[in-house]
Write a protein that holds these residues in place. Sequence first.
Motif, PDB file in Angstrom:
ATOM      1  N   GLU A 132       0.841  -1.140   0.018  1.00  0.00           N
ATOM      2  CA  GLU A 132       0.005  -0.037   0.001  1.00  0.00           C
ATOM      3  C   GLU A 132       1.020   1.171  -0.049  1.00  0.00           C
ATOM      4  O   GLU A 132       1.809   1.349   0.808  1.00  0.00           O
ATOM      5  N   ALA A 133       0.402   2.164  -0.829  1.00  0.00           N
ATOM      6  CA  ALA A 133       1.335   3.450  -0.932  1.00  0.00           C
ATOM      7  C   ALA A 133       0.429   4.508  -1.613  1.00  0.00           C
ATOM      8  O   ALA A 133      -0.532   4.358  -2.430  1.00  0.00           O
ATOM      9  N   ALA A 134       0.485   5.498  -0.925  1.00  0.00           N
ATOM     10  CA  ALA A 134      -0.085   7.082  -1.371  1.00  0.00           C
ATOM     11  C   ALA A 134      -1.608   6.796  -1.374  1.00  0.00           C
ATOM     12  O   ALA A 134      -2.258   7.219  -2.648  1.00  0.00           O
ATOM     13  N   GLY A 135      -2.241   6.168  -0.524  1.00  0.00           N
ATOM     14  CA  GLY A 135      -3.827   6.141  -0.790  1.00  0.00           C
ATOM     15  C   GLY A 135      -3.840   4.878  -1.744  1.00  0.00           C
ATOM     16  O   GLY A 135      -5.385   4.477  -1.724  1.00  0.00           O
ATOM     17  N   ARG A 136      -3.222   4.182  -2.268  1.00  0.00           N
ATOM     18  CA  ARG A 136      -3.444   3.067  -3.084  1.00  0.00           C
ATOM     19  C   ARG A 136      -3.419   1.729  -2.398  1.00  0.00           C
ATOM     20  O   ARG A 136      -2.176   1.290  -1.632  1.00  0.00           O
ATOM     21  N   PRO A 137      -4.390   0.797  -2.226  1.00  0.00           N
ATOM     22  CA  PRO A 137      -4.339  -0.399  -1.610  1.00  0.00           C
ATOM     23  C   PRO A 137      -3.217  -1.384  -2.072  1.00  0.00           C
ATOM     24  O   PRO A 137      -2.807  -1.308  -3.194  1.00  0.00           O
ATOM     25  N   ALA A 138      -3.096  -2.222  -1.299  1.00  0.00           N
ATOM     26  CA  ALA A 138      -1.860  -3.050  -1.702  1.00  0.00           C
ATOM     27  C   ALA A 138      -2.382  -4.131  -2.884  1.00  0.00           C
ATOM     28  O   ALA A 138      -3.757  -4.437  -3.031  1.00  0.00           O
ATOM     29  N   GLY A 139      -1.745  -4.556  -3.533  1.00  0.00           N
ATOM     30  CA  GLY A 139      -2.147  -5.496  -4.794  1.00  0.00           C
ATOM     31  C   GLY A 139      -1.058  -6.251  -5.159  1.00  0.00           C
ATOM     32  O   GLY A 139      -0.190  -6.385  -4.701  1.00  0.00           O
ATOM     33  N   TRP A 140      -1.355  -6.786  -6.432  1.00  0.00           N
ATOM     34  CA  TRP A 140      -0.226  -7.569  -7.217  1.00  0.00           C
ATOM     35  C   TRP A 140      -0.124  -7.184  -8.601  1.00  0.00           C
ATOM     36  O   TRP A 140      -0.873  -6.973  -9.317  1.00  0.00           O
ATOM     37  N   LEU A 141       1.242  -6.999  -8.872  1.00  0.00           N
ATOM     38  CA  LEU A 141       1.685  -6.879 -10.124  1.00  0.00           C
ATOM     39  C   LEU A 141       1.812  -7.942 -10.761  1.00  0.00           C
ATOM     40  O   LEU A 141       2.395  -8.824 -10.688  1.00  0.00           O
ATOM     41  N   HIS A 142       1.171  -8.194 -11.952  1.00  0.00           N
ATOM     42  CA  HIS A 142       1.348  -9.316 -12.985  1.00  0.00           C
ATOM     43  C   HIS A 142       2.184  -9.061 -13.830  1.00  0.00           C
ATOM     44  O   HIS A 142       1.901  -8.739 -15.055  1.00  0.00           O
ATOM     45  N   ALA A 143       3.572  -9.495 -13.715  1.00  0.00           N
ATOM     46  CA  ALA A 143       4.430  -9.224 -14.581  1.00  0.00           C
ATOM     47  C   ALA A 143       4.399 -10.365 -15.841  1.00  0.00           C
ATOM     48  O   ALA A 143       4.863 -10.039 -16.831  1.00  0.00           O
TER      49      ALA A 143
END
Length: 328
Positions: free
Chosen positions: A18-29
């Motif tokens: 989580e950063a700058a108001g953005r929720p944690a998530g998954w980056l699909h590389a």
Amino acid sequence: MTALLDLQGLHRRFRVPEAAGRPAGWLHAVEDVSLTLGRGEALGLVGESGCGKSTLAGLVARLADPDQGRILFDGEDLARLPARRAAHAPWRRRIQMVFQDPGESLDPRLTAIQAVMRPLRRLNGLKGAAAETAARRALDRVHLPRSLHDRLPHQLSGGQLARVGIARAIAPGPDLLILDEPTSALDVSIQAVILTLLHDLRAELGLACLFVSHDLNVVRLVTDRVAVMYLGRLIETGPTARVFDAPAHPYTAGLIAAIPRIPAPGAPPPPRRRLAGEPASPIDPDPQRCRFEGRCPRAAAICRERMPQLAGQGARQVACHLPLADPV
């Protein structure tokens, strides 16, 4: 052509905090990538920076583990062995990698000959004079003068460092060579020399090559087949000449149209077409929506409702509901 490498449904995701108001998530590389590479074949893997090319190359080289899928090499599933143990696997010497920046990938404390001897000792079990002889043979194959064999990396030019990196990769006798942007750090004149060298080595040694690059002109020159990636997914594959002459996916067409071209004498410069918009976020993307839909000039309702899958006959495939040409 017998498949030396067979990738089946590969996935690789990275946790994004989580950063700058953005929720944690998954980056699909890398998402659901299936691809084959034949013995002695050169396959180009192309796409914009951040599309997942280098991540996929790292999975194949077993520098990282997939979250899902199989990596079949000569019939053996390499994904069953964790990457941390791959350095000691019996097949390790058969898969070698040439990195983007040879100056960064070579140990600054080792001379050229020592850098090439190291994998021969670890992977081939050679010692003493036998290791040195094999290392000098590899350096001779890449045409590095013997007067430079005992020099440290900082004493070598960019082209000479590239030759050492290639020699280190071919010395153990691999069947598969993975090349991650191997000429991007070199001057154009040196690039041509190194590409010619790689072409000659491939023919001489019978190597299969996975050539990762964003430079389409380079890929067109040195590969038999090309695979195009966009935001972690394969969107088009096929024989290099056929894909370049008649791209089936709108994104591939945009990439090819953006290649710089020199106009004929007295002719106006050719128009430069640019893909509109920005790539979508790779963080938790909609699994039902085409990744390219927001930038595609042919987008329709179906592109927002169903993810296109690779389809076609034989080696030519495209993942698009409204392709520019039939992938045959």
